[in-house]
Design a protein around this motif. Structure first.
Motif, PDB file in Angstrom:
ATOM      1  N   CYS A  32     -13.216  -8.844  24.343  1.00  0.00           N
ATOM      2  CA  CYS A  32     -12.236  -9.929  24.459  1.00  0.00           C
ATOM      3  C   CYS A  32     -11.168  -9.553  25.492  1.00  0.00           C
ATOM      4  O   CYS A  32     -10.544  -8.494  25.387  1.00  0.00           O
ATOM      5  CB  CYS A  32     -11.590 -10.205  23.100  1.00  0.00           C
ATOM      6  SG  CYS A  32     -10.318 -11.480  23.176  1.00  0.00           S
ATOM      7  N   ARG A  43     -20.359 -13.884  20.619  1.00  0.00           N
ATOM      8  CA  ARG A  43     -20.194 -15.249  20.101  1.00  0.00           C
ATOM      9  C   ARG A  43     -19.123 -15.938  20.922  1.00  0.00           C
ATOM     10  O   ARG A  43     -18.383 -15.296  21.655  1.00  0.00           O
ATOM     11  CB  ARG A  43     -19.858 -15.235  18.615  1.00  0.00           C
ATOM     12  CG  ARG A  43     -18.613 -14.434  18.305  1.00  0.00           C
ATOM     13  CD  ARG A  43     -18.485 -14.146  16.832  1.00  0.00           C
ATOM     14  NE  ARG A  43     -19.259 -12.952  16.529  1.00  0.00           N
ATOM     15  CZ  ARG A  43     -18.975 -12.083  15.574  1.00  0.00           C
ATOM     16  NH1 ARG A  43     -17.987 -12.295  14.772  1.00  0.00           N
ATOM     17  NH2 ARG A  43     -19.699 -11.020  15.391  1.00  0.00           N
ATOM     18  N   ARG A  44     -19.073 -17.238  20.798  1.00  0.00           N
ATOM     19  CA  ARG A  44     -18.203 -18.014  21.681  1.00  0.00           C
ATOM     20  C   ARG A  44     -16.734 -17.611  21.567  1.00  0.00           C
ATOM     21  O   ARG A  44     -16.025 -17.514  22.563  1.00  0.00           O
ATOM     22  CB  ARG A  44     -18.333 -19.502  21.387  1.00  0.00           C
ATOM     23  CG  ARG A  44     -17.485 -20.328  22.324  1.00  0.00           C
ATOM     24  CD  ARG A  44     -17.768 -21.789  22.222  1.00  0.00           C
ATOM     25  NE  ARG A  44     -16.956 -22.481  23.206  1.00  0.00           N
ATOM     26  CZ  ARG A  44     -17.185 -23.688  23.615  1.00  0.00           C
ATOM     27  NH1 ARG A  44     -18.194 -24.370  23.158  1.00  0.00           N
ATOM     28  NH2 ARG A  44     -16.410 -24.244  24.510  1.00  0.00           N
ATOM     29  N   TYR A  45     -16.278 -17.391  20.343  1.00  0.00           N
ATOM     30  CA  TYR A  45     -14.859 -17.074  20.141  1.00  0.00           C
ATOM     31  C   TYR A  45     -14.698 -15.672  19.559  1.00  0.00           C
ATOM     32  O   TYR A  45     -15.432 -15.283  18.653  1.00  0.00           O
ATOM     33  CB  TYR A  45     -14.210 -18.091  19.200  1.00  0.00           C
ATOM     34  CG  TYR A  45     -14.254 -19.493  19.737  1.00  0.00           C
ATOM     35  CD1 TYR A  45     -13.432 -19.877  20.796  1.00  0.00           C
ATOM     36  CD2 TYR A  45     -15.135 -20.427  19.218  1.00  0.00           C
ATOM     37  CE1 TYR A  45     -13.479 -21.160  21.312  1.00  0.00           C
ATOM     38  CE2 TYR A  45     -15.194 -21.715  19.725  1.00  0.00           C
ATOM     39  CZ  TYR A  45     -14.365 -22.075  20.774  1.00  0.00           C
ATOM     40  OH  TYR A  45     -14.424 -23.336  21.294  1.00  0.00           O
ATOM     41  N   CYS A  46     -13.712 -14.956  20.046  1.00  0.00           N
ATOM     42  CA  CYS A  46     -13.397 -13.627  19.532  1.00  0.00           C
ATOM     43  C   CYS A  46     -13.093 -13.732  18.030  1.00  0.00           C
ATOM     44  O   CYS A  46     -12.293 -14.572  17.620  1.00  0.00           O
ATOM     45  CB  CYS A  46     -12.179 -13.071  20.285  1.00  0.00           C
ATOM     46  SG  CYS A  46     -11.488 -11.568  19.553  1.00  0.00           S
ATOM     47  N   TYR A  50      -9.723 -15.515  18.344  1.00  0.00           N
ATOM     48  CA  TYR A  50     -10.349 -16.820  18.618  1.00  0.00           C
ATOM     49  C   TYR A  50     -10.296 -17.243  20.080  1.00  0.00           C
ATOM     50  O   TYR A  50     -10.537 -18.399  20.394  1.00  0.00           O
ATOM     51  CB  TYR A  50      -9.779 -17.911  17.702  1.00  0.00           C
ATOM     52  CG  TYR A  50      -9.888 -17.537  16.260  1.00  0.00           C
ATOM     53  CD1 TYR A  50     -11.125 -17.435  15.639  1.00  0.00           C
ATOM     54  CD2 TYR A  50      -8.749 -17.235  15.521  1.00  0.00           C
ATOM     55  CE1 TYR A  50     -11.232 -17.045  14.316  1.00  0.00           C
ATOM     56  CE2 TYR A  50      -8.848 -16.842  14.191  1.00  0.00           C
ATOM     57  CZ  TYR A  50     -10.087 -16.764  13.600  1.00  0.00           C
ATOM     58  OH  TYR A  50     -10.188 -16.371  12.293  1.00  0.00           O
ATOM     59  N   SER A  51     -10.001 -16.324  20.947  1.00  0.00           N
ATOM     60  CA  SER A  51     -10.041 -16.621  22.378  1.00  0.00           C
ATOM     61  C   SER A  51     -11.495 -16.761  22.830  1.00  0.00           C
ATOM     62  O   SER A  51     -12.387 -16.105  22.294  1.00  0.00           O
ATOM     63  CB  SER A  51      -9.370 -15.488  23.169  1.00  0.00           C
ATOM     64  OG  SER A  51      -9.611 -15.655  24.562  1.00  0.00           O
ATOM     65  N   ASP A  52     -11.736 -17.607  23.815  1.00  0.00           N
ATOM     66  CA  ASP A  52     -13.075 -17.688  24.399  1.00  0.00           C
ATOM     67  C   ASP A  52     -13.138 -16.943  25.727  1.00  0.00           C
ATOM     68  O   ASP A  52     -14.094 -17.088  26.470  1.00  0.00           O
ATOM     69  CB  ASP A  52     -13.518 -19.140  24.552  1.00  0.00           C
ATOM     70  CG  ASP A  52     -12.660 -19.916  25.525  1.00  0.00           C
ATOM     71  OD1 ASP A  52     -11.630 -19.377  25.993  1.00  0.00           O
ATOM     72  OD2 ASP A  52     -13.002 -21.080  25.817  1.00  0.00           O
ATOM     73  N   GLU A  53     -12.136 -16.129  25.983  1.00  0.00           N
ATOM     74  CA  GLU A  53     -12.112 -15.331  27.208  1.00  0.00           C
ATOM     75  C   GLU A  53     -12.622 -13.922  26.886  1.00  0.00           C
ATOM     76  O   GLU A  53     -11.840 -13.037  26.529  1.00  0.00           O
ATOM     77  CB  GLU A  53     -10.700 -15.286  27.780  1.00  0.00           C
ATOM     78  CG  GLU A  53     -10.212 -16.646  28.241  1.00  0.00           C
ATOM     79  CD  GLU A  53      -8.786 -16.604  28.748  1.00  0.00           C
ATOM     80  OE1 GLU A  53      -8.328 -15.514  29.147  1.00  0.00           O
ATOM     81  OE2 GLU A  53      -8.140 -17.656  28.719  1.00  0.00           O
ATOM     82  N   TRP A  54     -13.926 -13.766  26.980  1.00  0.00           N
ATOM     83  CA  TRP A  54     -14.515 -12.456  26.747  1.00  0.00           C
ATOM     84  C   TRP A  54     -15.581 -12.215  27.799  1.00  0.00           C
ATOM     85  O   TRP A  54     -16.038 -13.134  28.460  1.00  0.00           O
ATOM     86  CB  TRP A  54     -15.098 -12.360  25.337  1.00  0.00           C
ATOM     87  CG  TRP A  54     -16.180 -13.353  25.062  1.00  0.00           C
ATOM     88  CD1 TRP A  54     -16.011 -14.608  24.557  1.00  0.00           C
ATOM     89  CD2 TRP A  54     -17.580 -13.192  25.296  1.00  0.00           C
ATOM     90  NE1 TRP A  54     -17.227 -15.238  24.473  1.00  0.00           N
ATOM     91  CE2 TRP A  54     -18.208 -14.389  24.908  1.00  0.00           C
ATOM     92  CE3 TRP A  54     -18.365 -12.151  25.789  1.00  0.00           C
ATOM     93  CZ2 TRP A  54     -19.588 -14.570  25.000  1.00  0.00           C
ATOM     94  CZ3 TRP A  54     -19.732 -12.328  25.886  1.00  0.00           C
ATOM     95  CH2 TRP A  54     -20.330 -13.525  25.479  1.00  0.00           C
TER      96      TRP A  54
END
Ligand SMILES: [Zn+2]
Length: 135
Positions: A32, A43-46, A50-54
């Motif tokens: 992340c 997975r889509r969210y950390c 819950y960030s989607d920047e990974w």
């Protein structure tokens, strides 16, 4: 060489990318970019923020046996592989994943150090196999 053994099917784009990397010997975990958490599977969210920047991050390939079992009566397609030592490995980066350990069940214990062997990985074989690390 194609085998008659099953390979995972991907239900998301992240899984598809992950298994393609594994087939190329590039086993990764998710990192992340927002909170620096590393996790597996991707997975889509950390799961922490819950960030989607990974991004995918390559692993060193070393880890420690968290738990294991020895399979002596597998399904028919894996009968020639017995006994199969299947383990949960805690990677040195933190996340855990499952794989085989190429050893006899008497040679492994919780806490045993292992290293991923990527030499047999291909589009027909994405089964992660670890080898024992000797001191
Ligand atoms: Zn995060």
């Amino acid at each position: 060489m194609p085998t008659n053994k099953p390979i995972p099917t991907s239900t998301t784009e992240y899984e598809h990318q992950y298994w393609q990397r594994v087939a190329n010997g590039d086993v990764c975990i998710a990192h992340c970019q927002a909170c620096d958490h590393v996790y597996h599977p991707p997975r889509r969210y950390c799961p922490d923020c819950y960030s989607d920047e990974w991004e995918f991050e390559p692993i060193a390939g070393t880890g420690t046996v968290y738990g294991y079992t020895s399979i002596h009566r597998p399904t028919e397609r894996f009968a020639s592989d017995t006994p199969i030592v299947s383990a949960i490995i805690t990677l040195d980066e933190g996340p855990r994943l499952m794989g085989r350990v190429a050893c006899d069940s008497e040679a492994i214990a919780v806490g045993t150090r292992v290293r991923l062997d990527t030499s047999g990985l291909s589009s027909d074989n994405v089964r992660l196999t670890f080898e024992l690390l000797t001191k």
